[in-house]
Structure formats: structure tokens, C-alpha cells
Write a protein that holds these residues in place. Structure first.
Motif, PDB file in Angstrom:
ATOM      1  N   GLY A 295       0.644  -1.390   0.091  1.00 50.90           N
ATOM      2  CA  GLY A 295      -0.017  -0.159  -0.063  1.00 50.90           C
ATOM      3  C   GLY A 295       0.987   1.207  -0.009  1.00 50.90           C
TER       4      GLY A 295
ATOM      5  N   SER B 164      -5.294   5.901  -7.569  1.00 51.30           N
ATOM      6  CA  SER B 164      -5.867   5.332  -6.245  1.00 51.30           C
ATOM      7  C   SER B 164      -7.231   5.800  -6.095  1.00 51.30           C
ATOM      8  CB  SER B 164      -5.210   5.757  -4.768  1.00 51.30           C
ATOM      9  OG  SER B 164      -5.001   6.961  -4.967  1.00 51.30           O
TER      10      SER B 164
ATOM     11  N   LEU C 199      -6.381  -0.469  -6.884  1.00 51.78           N
ATOM     12  CA  LEU C 199      -7.101  -1.580  -5.772  1.00 51.78           C
ATOM     13  C   LEU C 199      -6.993  -2.755  -6.473  1.00 51.78           C
ATOM     14  CD1 LEU C 199      -9.828   0.200  -3.783  1.00 51.78           C
ATOM     15  CD2 LEU C 199      -7.484  -0.580  -2.988  1.00 51.78           C
TER      16      LEU C 199
ATOM     17  N   PHE D  10      -4.509  -3.309   2.647  1.00 49.48           N
ATOM     18  CA  PHE D  10      -3.928  -2.487   1.351  1.00 49.48           C
ATOM     19  C   PHE D  10      -5.098  -1.551   1.303  1.00 49.48           C
ATOM     20  CE2 PHE D  10      -4.066  -2.488  -3.152  1.00 49.48           C
ATOM     21  CZ  PHE D  10      -2.967  -1.988  -3.431  1.00 49.48           C
ATOM     22  N   SER D  11      -6.218  -2.039   1.375  1.00 48.29           N
ATOM     23  CA  SER D  11      -7.302  -1.005   0.860  1.00 48.29           C
ATOM     24  C   SER D  11      -7.305   0.276   1.770  1.00 48.29           C
ATOM     25  CB  SER D  11      -8.691  -1.709   1.197  1.00 48.29           C
ATOM     26  OG  SER D  11      -8.644  -2.908   0.725  1.00 48.29           O
TER      27      SER D  11
ATOM     28  N   VAL E 232      -4.360   2.719   0.426  1.00 48.13           N
ATOM     29  CA  VAL E 232      -4.548   3.144  -0.905  1.00 48.13           C
ATOM     30  C   VAL E 232      -5.959   3.887  -1.032  1.00 48.13           C
ATOM     31  CG1 VAL E 232      -4.588   2.364  -3.250  1.00 48.13           C
ATOM     32  CG2 VAL E 232      -3.061   1.252  -2.100  1.00 48.13           C
TER      33      VAL E 232
END
Lengths: 307, 277
Positions: free
Chosen positions: B130, B141, B147, B219-220, B223
Motif C-alpha cells: 500500500g 488510487s 486496488l 492494502f485498501s 490506498v
């Protein structure tokens, strides 16, 4: 000397050319096979380069940047901060001991569980297996919520402890303390360790165990001297895997906030003033530490590793 | 003679009950909060020891329809958005994962073990990737493309492993040679003979990488910047900002999703994949 050098160069260039040529228009069956292997590996390599190698390289580069938002100049200032500032040293220490302690605990739990699953006749075994593997697909934030259910202010176990000790349940609620975080970590680690250990247990030679018991060894001695040496590669593999997982946990800590660990600090660097250079330096250190740890562990132990 | 068997030793007497106790406690620890979450999502209060005020669907309505307070969104839009993003990831995973799994399973070549390690060990976890994405693709992003490609790299190992387990149960060389000797070209053999035969593994791998991508939080979180939140961010917002029982309902929606996926995998009959998920 010079001529030699040139000829090595041309020879290398020629061999590269020949390889490329054989890939484009293969002449033998072996060359055709190589072309197929290359073709099969290309899509993955493209993904790996664009979404893995390239971003990580950019991250590596900005961690040495003098400017905050663009890659400019060269400085090791951010790394010096990480090494000299006691604040960061403390975070590194927290991260390592906490991941190690939770890893050891979850393996100590997972070994008897895997043992029971493999050796004992258990009722409703498929239900047990489903329950034990269910948390594998839960993200860390849900694991944190599970701990709030158990140990939060109205948590079920908080109520039990409050009843047993006679204290107020707010006083015995440990969800947002280090203890709660400990349980949240092992909530996601035990199923992961089990996954590997069950595979290892399935391959244990039961004849040797029976022989040991028949020769008079107690169950504990049988486990210690016969079973444990056989499952050792699995245990080491589980340790490597679970320790890696433990270092990468972020969502759980973000909710429970029991302890300031490396990943949480990376988020704080970004959230407070978007210090991406410092965050990148921390992420780079994390990456190389885990990479080195995995390579060394795989090289010098007999570990079995999959996901 | 009898003392050689040491039937009276501590471990003979207490070993098995102890191991069973560990198993029972582990099961309780893992399953009980899941059950409590699901049950309490139908309750109207939880102030005492147990939730009270059954049965109400108010929490579920808040989650499914949305409360309309502030920037709160309903689960529907998040679920649809996440479904789309995760599906994008699965498509990429199919394109990259099936070929490399075949290369490793079928051919013997120099560096095969390393290719395998790279394909089945995640390169970097969500949070590290990320940070790297934030630096490298800042413009992507907001659109969700970052994603998708991030998910596909993070979840590719699961696809590769599931497909590999299918390939390992096939006699690849024989199948390939039969098709070739009957006149099929190699690309045609791969696409119309090999791939359909590995159907089970491919479907299982798709389901697993889809679920894990939809559930990916770390990660989400790094980002994602604005717009419809992915499912994991939606869960996070509910856990941190909504009332406790609303959060329980939101988490239950997620449980139902996982339960559906588990059943789907069981129907395909990929038991190994069921354990892995």
C-alpha cells in the motif's frame, strides 16, 4: 587483456542474440519447450514487475530522498532517525517481542490441536475442521471485533472474570490493552499454524509411535522422542510463516491500539502530515528484514513452507 | 513387567484429557465470538451480560439500507463495488496464475523452484504494498484501478496453489501428448484440453482469491482515498464509528458471505481449498 574483454562481450552478446532467436523461431523441440515455458511465465512476470517490483523500487528510492514528496537528492536521514531515535527503537523492540511471543503461543496451542485432530476419534469432525479454518478468511479488523465481543467492556469473558473476582467489569475488560491485542493476534495465528501442522501430522509414521508405546514409553515420552522429531520441519515452517504474519498485522492493531507496533507507526507517519519518505523508510526496513529472515530461515533450517 | 508399561505415568493418565481440553478451549475461543456476533445482531440492546430485546431486524436494516446519517453508506453499494474490484483482481489472477501454475507443474527447467517460490509466497503484505502504491501510482488510487492490480498481486498465490493442486492430480504429459498427437497445436492443447480439465482448481482458486480480495483491509485502507468504500473499509467504519450492534450486523453480513463461499467450495468438492480459505 582488452581484446579478451571485447571478445567476452561479443560472445555474451552473441549468446543473448542466439537465445532470443531461438525463442522467436525455435529450431529444436527443446527450444520450443523453452519458448513455451517463457510464454507461460510472462503474464505473471508482467504483473510482478508492474504491481510489485516497480512500486517497491519507487518506495525504496523515495526513502533516500531529500525532498518530501518527490524523489530528489540522496540522504540517509530517515534511516538515521530509525536507528538513533529511541522512539523508533522502542517500536521495533515491541513489534519483535510481541510477534515472537504470539507466534510461540499459537504454535504451542496448534500442536496439541493438530495432534487431537489426527489421532483421536472426534465427534462431528468436519464441523470442527470448518470452525478451526473459518478465521483464516477473516480480515484483522474482524478478529479485533471478535476480541471486543470476548474481552470488551460488555464482553462475555469480562463478565465472567468480573463475576469471579468481584470487580467491576470495566476494570477487568482487557480488549484494548496489550493482553487483548495478544488474544487478537493468536485469533488469526492459530488457524494459520494449524493449516501447516495438520499437513505435517498427516505424514507422521504411526508405526514408530506404536512401537515406542509397546516398548514402554509413556505418551509424553513418545511425543517428545518420536513424534516431535518427525513434525519438526512443520513446526519450524509454521513458526516462519506465523511470525511473518504477525509482523504484517495492521488492521487488528488499528482498532485495538494496545501496543504501538511498526505497521501502526507506518500508518501514523502517513496520517500525521503525510511523511511518505519516513513511512517508505520504515516499509523498506520491514521488507528487507522479513525477506532476509525468510531466506535465512529457509536456507538454514529444514522448514516446510507454503502459504 | 507391568511397570515397564508405566500405565500410571502422569501423561498416560492426564495427557489425553489435557489435549482434548486445549482443543475444546481453542474451539470455544474461535467460534464463540462468531456465534455471539451473529446472535447479538438481532438484539436491540446489549448492556448486561447477554444481549436483550430479541428479535429485531433494526441493526440489519441500518446496515443494508443505511442510516442516512452523515457520510454513512449502505452495505449494498460497498458490496457491489468490492465485488467488482475483487472480480477484476480474479480476472487478472486467472490470466497470470493458470499459465505459471502449468509451467511449474508440467515442465522441468532451470530456476523452477525459484519461480515456484515467487508464485506462491506473497512478495509483500498489504500495508507495505500500500505504501509503495501510494508513492508510485497516486493518481490511480481514486479510480479503483490501483486496488484491482494490488489485489491481484496480493491474492495471486492462492490462485496458483489451487490450480497447481488440480494440475498435480492430472497426468499432464500424457494429456498433452495425446492432444498433440491428434493434431492439436500447443496453444490449442493448452486452452481447450488442459485448462478445461483443471476446472475444479480454477473455480476454487477464483472463489478463494475473490473472497480474500473482497476482505483485504490493510492494502485498501492505505490506498483508498475517496468514493464508495470497499467492503473491508465499510466494515472498519462500522466497527469504529457505528453502534456496537450495528457493527455486529455489518460483521455478520461478512460472515454470511464467507459461509456462502465455503458452501460453494464444498459443492465443487475441493476439500483442500475449503481448508485453506
Amino acid at each position: 587483456m582488452g581484446a579478451d574483454h571485447v571478445s567476452t562481450d561479443t560472445r555474451a552478446a552473441e549468446s543473448v542474440q542466439a537465445t532470443l532467436k531461438s525463442l522467436v523461431s525455435p529450431a529444436s523441440e527443446r527450444q520450443r519447450e523453452i519458448r513455451r515455458i517463457v510464454a507461460l511465465c510472462i503474464p505473471f512476470s508482467i504483473l510482478l514487475v508492474f504491481s510489485g517490483v516497480f512500486p517497491l523500487t519507487e518506495m525504496f528510492r523515495i526513502s533516500f530522498s531529500e525532498s518530501r514528496l518527490v524523489t530528489e537528492g540522496f540522504t540517509v536521514e530517515y534511516y538515521r532517525t530509525l536507528v538513533t531515535d529511541p522512539y523508533y527503537r522502542n517500536i521495533a523492540f515491541n513489534t519483535l517481542w510481541f510477534a515472537a511471543a504470539t507466534t510461540v503461543t499459537s504454535i504451542c496451542v496448534a500442536v496439541p490441536v493438530a495432534h487431537a485432530l489426527e489421532k483421536y476419534a472426534l465427534p462431528a469432525k468436519s464441523v470442527i475442521l470448518t470452525v478451526l479454518s473459518f478465521p483464516n478468511s477473516l480480515p484483522g479488523i474482524v478478529a479485533a471485533f471478535m476480541i471486543i465481543i470476548l474481552f470488551g467492556n460488555t464482553g462475555v469473558l469480562s463478565n465472567v472474570f468480573a463475576f469471579l473476582s468481584g470487580q467491576s467489569r470495566i476494570d477487568v475488560a482487557i480488549a484494548t490493552s496489550v493482553g487483548g491485542l495478544f488474544f487478537a493476534y493468536i485469533y488469526s495465528m492459530i488457524p494459520r499454524a494449524l493449516l501447516l501442522l495438520r499437513g505435517t501430522y498427516a505424514e507422521v509414521n504411526t508405526d514408530a509411535e506404536e512401537a515406542a508405546r509397546a516398548l514402554g514409553a509413556t505418551p509424553l515420552q513418545t511425543f517428545r522422542y518420536v513424534t516431535l522429531p518427525q513434525i519438526k520441519p512443520g513446526v519450524i515452517g509454521a513458526f516462519i510463516l506465523v511470525f511473518r504474519t504477525g509482523l504484517a498485522i495492521f488492521g487488528t492493531v488499528l482498532i485495538l491500539k494496545g501496543l504501538l507496533v511498526w505497521t501502526l507507526q507506518i500508518d501514523r507517519e502517513l496520517a500525521q502530515g503525510f511523511n511518505i519518505a519516513q513511512a517508505s523508510a520504515m516499509a523498506t526496513v520491514w521488507f528487507f528484514f522479513v525477506f532476509g529472515f525468510t531466506v535465512l530461515a529457509l536456507r538454514y533450517t529444514s522448514a516446510e513452507v507454503s502459504i | 513387567m507391568s511397570e515397564r508399561f508405566q500405565q500410571g505415568s502422569l501423561s498416560a493418565r492426564y495427557g489425553r484429557p489435557f489435549v482434548k481440553l486445549v482443543l475444546a478451549l481453542t474451539l470455544f475461543f474461535l467460534a464463540f465470538p462468531v456465534v455471539m456476533t451473529f446472535v447479538s445482531s438481532f438484539a436491540s440492546d446489549w448492556f448486561g451480560v447477554f444481549p436483550t430485546g430479541f428479535v429485531t431486524t433494526a441493526n440489519w436494516e441500518d446496515v443494508i439500507v443505511g442510516t442516512g446519517v452523515g457520510a454513512d453508506v449502505a452495505v449494498g453499494s460497498s458490496l457491489v463495488y468490492s465485488t467488482g474490484l475483487a472480480l477484476g483482481g480474479v480476472v487478472i489472477n486467472l490470466i497470470v496464475g493458470v499459465p505459471i501454475a502449468y509451467a511449474v507443474a508440467r515442465y522441468d527447467f532451470w530456476g523452477r523452484d525459484w519461480v515456484n517460490v515467487f508464485a506462491i509466497l506473497p512478495l509483500a503484505p498489504g500495508i507495505i504494498l500500500g505504501v509503495a502504491f501510494l508513492r508510485t501510482y497516486p493518481d490511480l488510487s481514486t479510480s479503483g484501478i490501483a486496488l484491482i492490480i494490488g489485489y491481484s498481486l496480493l491474492k495471486a498465490p492462492y490462485m496458483v496453489m489451487a490450480v497447481q493442486s488440480s494440475f498435480q492430480s492430472m497426468d499432464l504429459q500424457q494429456i498433452e501428448e495425446s492432444a498433440r498427437s491428434l493434431g492439436a497445436s500447443w496453444p490449442r492443447t493448452f486452452l481447450t484440453v488442459i485448462v478445461p480439465n483443471a476446472k475444479t482448481g480454477i473455480i476454487a482458486g477464483s472463489i478463494i482469491s475473490w473472497t480474500l480480495a473482497a476482505a483485504e483491509f490493510n492494502f485498501s485502507y492505505i490506498v483508498y482515498s475517496r468514493g464508495t468504500p470497499p467492503l473491508a473499509i465499510f466494515l472498519f467504519n462500522n466497527i469504529t464509528n457505528a453502534s456496537f450492534l450495528n457493527a455486529a450486523a455489518a460483521v455478520s453480513v461478512f460472515f454470511l458471505l464467507i459461509a456462502l463461499v465455503t458452501i460453494a467450495l464444498q459443492i465443487i468438492g475441493n476439500r483442500g481449498a475449503v481448508r485453506r480459505i
